[in-house]
Design an enzyme around this catalytic site. Structure first.
Site, mmCIF file in Angstrom:
data_model
loop_
_atom_site.group_PDB
_atom_site.id
_atom_site.type_symbol
_atom_site.label_atom_id
_atom_site.label_comp_id
_atom_site.label_asym_id
_atom_site.label_seq_id
_atom_site.Cartn_x
_atom_site.Cartn_y
_atom_site.Cartn_z
ATOM 1 N N HIS A 54 -61.572 -15.168 -17.486
ATOM 2 C CA HIS A 54 -61.359 -14.662 -18.531
ATOM 3 C C HIS A 54 -62.329 -15.645 -19.663
ATOM 4 O O HIS A 54 -62.225 -16.877 -19.019
ATOM 5 C CB HIS A 54 -60.408 -13.958 -19.553
ATOM 6 C CG HIS A 54 -59.429 -14.574 -20.252
ATOM 7 N ND1 HIS A 54 -58.137 -15.566 -19.297
ATOM 8 C CD2 HIS A 54 -58.869 -14.777 -21.171
ATOM 9 C CE1 HIS A 54 -57.224 -16.225 -20.045
ATOM 10 N NE2 HIS A 54 -57.962 -15.895 -21.193
ATOM 11 N N HIS A 59 -59.880 -21.532 -22.103
ATOM 12 C CA HIS A 59 -59.670 -21.641 -20.006
ATOM 13 C C HIS A 59 -61.128 -22.094 -19.022
ATOM 14 O O HIS A 59 -60.894 -22.287 -18.381
ATOM 15 C CB HIS A 59 -59.106 -20.021 -20.321
ATOM 16 C CG HIS A 59 -58.268 -19.355 -19.765
ATOM 17 N ND1 HIS A 59 -56.901 -19.516 -19.136
ATOM 18 C CD2 HIS A 59 -57.281 -19.565 -21.376
ATOM 19 C CE1 HIS A 59 -56.140 -19.540 -19.442
ATOM 20 N NE2 HIS A 59 -55.972 -18.915 -20.813
#
Length: 255
Positions: A54, A59
């Site tokens: 995502h 991330h």
């Protein structure tokens, strides 16, 4: 090929997952480049691919720097907020990586974010911030109904599936889970084990889907004890799975 999976700490509580065969590596959710690059260099690994679950910065923040070191395919959800994705992945897609030799099925798991995905293969699930060990991600862009559907999808995987999530939240998640199901003996045993691991500064991951089904209240929204706890917390809870899920998430968010 013997697949090895290493957890590389990033930020305060993130993990970058390194999947390798001793020569080539794929990275899952590299929020920071430097810890990943140090790990690759230390183990003599060349970067072969990047997988993203995502768009959140913790991330994907290291992707640009990593791509400066190696032009590799980037697999991730079709989301304009992740322009580095070269191979958009949708629910049911089967993806293959050459080096290392990896194959995954893509599962769309919206709830934490609108376009969240997970990767399942080699008896492992890389769940990002959807399914945590004994918890779930906050509903930043989705609804309880979406997250419940995502959890139902993940619950259909084999129980021996290793669950590799994006954060080290297990101890706090166990504390919350025990407030929901204080009579869950399996959960209490797990919480004690997790305490011992964290007291020794050791990682609690991966979990297994079987353990999650026994202990994670967000995977137990159809269990009478969890329904009763949700109704005590919020008398307006209908008792339906998505309603129970929403009450649990709001309860967790309230601290």
């Amino acid at each position: 090929m013997t697949l090895q999976v290493d957890a590389v700490p990033a930020f305060d509580d993130n993990y970058i997952w390194v999947l390798h065969d001793g020569r080539h590596a794929a990275l899952v959710d590299p929020g920071q480049a430097e810890p990943a690059l140090r790990h690759l260099d230390r183990h003599g690994l060349s970067l072969g691919a990047i997988l993203l679950t995502h768009h959140h910065h913790d991330h994907v923040g290291g992707v640009d720097r990593l791509l400066e070191t190696a032009e590799v395919p980037v697999f991730g959800p079709p989301d304009p907020r992740i322009p580095q994705v070269s191979t958009p992945c949708r629910d049911g897609d089967r993806i293959s990586i050459d080096a290392p030799d990896l194959k995954f099925r893509v599962l769309e798991t919206p709830g934490h974010t609108r376009t969240h995905i997970a990767f399942y293969g080699h008896r492992r699930l890389f769940s990002g911030d959807t399914l945590f060990s004994i918890g779930c991600g906050k509903l930043f862009e989705g609804t309880p109904e979406q997250m419940q559907a995502s959890f139902d999808k993940l619950a259909g995987l084999p129980e021996d599936t290793a669950v590799h999530c994006g954060h080290e939240y297990t101890r706090a998640n166990c504390e919350f889970a025990l407030s929901v199901e204080p009579g869950n003996a399996e959960l209490r045993r797990l919480a004690e084990h997790v305490d011992r691991l964290r007291d020794a500064d050791r990682i609690t991951l991966p979990s297994t889907l079987g353990t999650e089904k026994q202990c994670n209240p967000f995977l137990r929204t159809r269990k009478p004890a969890v329904i009763d706890a949700a109704r005590r917390r919020d008398p307006d809870c209908s008792g339906q799975p998505a309603s129970v899920f929403g009450v649990l998430r709001a309860w967790k968010d309230a601290g």
